[in-house]
Design a protein around this motif. Sequence first.
Motif, PDB file in Angstrom:
ATOM      1  N   LEU A  14       6.957   5.360  -1.142  1.00  0.00           N
ATOM      2  CA  LEU A  14       6.732   4.851   0.208  1.00  0.00           C
ATOM      3  C   LEU A  14       6.929   5.947   1.240  1.00  0.00           C
ATOM      4  O   LEU A  14       7.865   6.729   1.145  1.00  0.00           O
ATOM      5  CB  LEU A  14       7.716   3.727   0.521  1.00  0.00           C
ATOM      6  CG  LEU A  14       7.412   2.335   0.013  1.00  0.00           C
ATOM      7  CD1 LEU A  14       8.507   1.388   0.449  1.00  0.00           C
ATOM      8  CD2 LEU A  14       6.084   1.841   0.562  1.00  0.00           C
ATOM      9  N   THR A  15       6.060   5.965   2.221  1.00  0.00           N
ATOM     10  CA  THR A  15       6.248   6.920   3.305  1.00  0.00           C
ATOM     11  C   THR A  15       7.282   6.351   4.267  1.00  0.00           C
ATOM     12  O   THR A  15       7.680   5.196   4.152  1.00  0.00           O
ATOM     13  CB  THR A  15       4.931   7.131   4.049  1.00  0.00           C
ATOM     14  OG1 THR A  15       4.553   5.882   4.602  1.00  0.00           O
ATOM     15  CG2 THR A  15       3.845   7.673   3.150  1.00  0.00           C
ATOM     16  N   GLY A  16       7.675   7.141   5.215  1.00  0.00           N
ATOM     17  CA  GLY A  16       8.674   6.685   6.175  1.00  0.00           C
ATOM     18  C   GLY A  16       8.187   5.512   7.002  1.00  0.00           C
ATOM     19  O   GLY A  16       8.876   4.503   7.134  1.00  0.00           O
ATOM     20  N   VAL A  17       6.964   5.612   7.520  1.00  0.00           N
ATOM     21  CA  VAL A  17       6.485   4.577   8.438  1.00  0.00           C
ATOM     22  C   VAL A  17       6.173   3.270   7.709  1.00  0.00           C
ATOM     23  O   VAL A  17       6.462   2.189   8.224  1.00  0.00           O
ATOM     24  CB  VAL A  17       5.296   5.097   9.292  1.00  0.00           C
ATOM     25  CG1 VAL A  17       4.026   5.218   8.499  1.00  0.00           C
ATOM     26  CG2 VAL A  17       5.077   4.204  10.497  1.00  0.00           C
ATOM     27  N   HIS A  21       9.385   1.580   7.000  1.00  0.00           N
ATOM     28  CA  HIS A  21       9.908   1.082   8.279  1.00  0.00           C
ATOM     29  C   HIS A  21       9.232  -0.250   8.649  1.00  0.00           C
ATOM     30  O   HIS A  21       9.898  -1.213   9.037  1.00  0.00           O
ATOM     31  CB  HIS A  21       9.630   2.144   9.351  1.00  0.00           C
ATOM     32  CG  HIS A  21      10.097   1.800  10.717  1.00  0.00           C
ATOM     33  ND1 HIS A  21      11.418   1.855  11.078  1.00  0.00           N
ATOM     34  CD2 HIS A  21       9.415   1.408  11.830  1.00  0.00           C
ATOM     35  CE1 HIS A  21      11.530   1.512  12.350  1.00  0.00           C
ATOM     36  NE2 HIS A  21      10.340   1.229  12.831  1.00  0.00           N
TER      37      HIS A  21
END
Lengths: 232, 117
Positions: free
Chosen positions: B3-6, B9
Motif C-alpha cells: 500500500l502506498t501512503g495515500v 490513509h
Amino acid sequence: MKLIINRYNPENDQAPYEQFFEVDDALIQPDTMLLEVLQMVREQDPSLGFRSSCQEGVCGSDGMNVNGKNHLSCITPVTSLKQPIVIKPLPGLPIIKDLIIDMKLFYQQYQDVKPFLQATPLNPSQEHLQTPKERAKLDGSYECILCGCCSTSCPSFWWNPDQFSGPAALLAASRFVIDSRDIKHIERLKELDSPTKTFRCRHIQNCTDACPKGLNPSRAIQELKSIMVKES
Amino acid sequence: MQLTGVKAHIWQRISAIYLALYFPLLFWQSHSINLLETPSFKNWIEQVFTPAFTLASLLAFGLLISHAWVGLRDIMIDYLPANRVRFWLWLYALFLSFICIDVIALIAWAVIPAFQP
C-alpha cells in the motif's frame, strides 16, 4: 544565573554528561538573550562548543534544547527561562561536540523534496507571473530558516530520520506543491506518497510548538495530505 | 503490504467512519432483540443478522481488517528495527489472513446453517 549544559566530546568522553556553570546576575539585562549568556560561559570555559552566526534569528544555526523545548538561543530572552537553565543539543541527531549536532540527515531530507521551483523555461522579457491570491498561499511556508527545531522535536523523525522527511522538509515540499508556477506538481506528490515519508506525521504539533519563526508545519503537512487525497 | 501512503490513509479514514457508524448499530441491533422466550445462538443470529445487517457486518469485518492492517503496519514501521520490519509485516499479514479464514469458517459453520429452515 545558573546553567546546566550538556557536554560531550567524542574524542575524550565515553558518554554525554552535564556541567554546571554560573554567570554573574549583574551581567544580565532584561533583554539579554541566551546566546549572550553562552558566550559569557565560553569565556569561563573556551572548550564549550555551540554554533552561532547571524545572532538575530535569521540564520538558524543556534538551535538547541532549552529546559526541554527547542529554541534559537539568539532570540530567547534568558529572563523568560526557569533556572537552572538546562541546555542540551537538539535531540535525535548525532552530537558532534557539546551543543553542536550533525545535521546531515536533516539536510538530506530537505534536499530529497527538491526545494526549488521547477517552472517552465523563463522568458527573459517576463517573470513567472502569479496573482496576489496565488502568492498569498505561500505565506507561512517560505519563511523557514532550516534551524531544525521542528524536525528534532518530532518523535517520528527521532525514530526514522533516514526515512521520514520531517516537518521542515515537508513544509518546503508543501511550499512548492502549492506554488502556481511549479510544473512538477504531480511528480512531487508521487514522490511524497510513501508509507514512510509524509504519512509518518501524526500531527502531535510538537513542530508547530517548537518553530521559533511561528510557522505551522503541522498544518502544512495536513494540507499536503489533503491535496494528495484529492488528487490520488 | 505494498500500500502506498495515500491509499492507506484513505482506507484508514473510510474504515474509521464506517466502523464508527457500524458499532452503535450493532449494539442497537443486539440490544433491541428479544431472547427471553427462546435464548439460543440460532435465535440470536436470526434476529440480529437480518440479510441487510449481515451484508453491513461483512463489509464492517473487511474494513476492520484493513483498518487493523494499516494501523499496526504504521506502528511496526515506526518502532521495529528497520532490517526486520518486512519479516514482521509478513507475519502480521499472515495473522490477519488466519483471522479472515477463521471468520469465513465461522460463517460457513454457524451463520449459514442458522438461516436454513
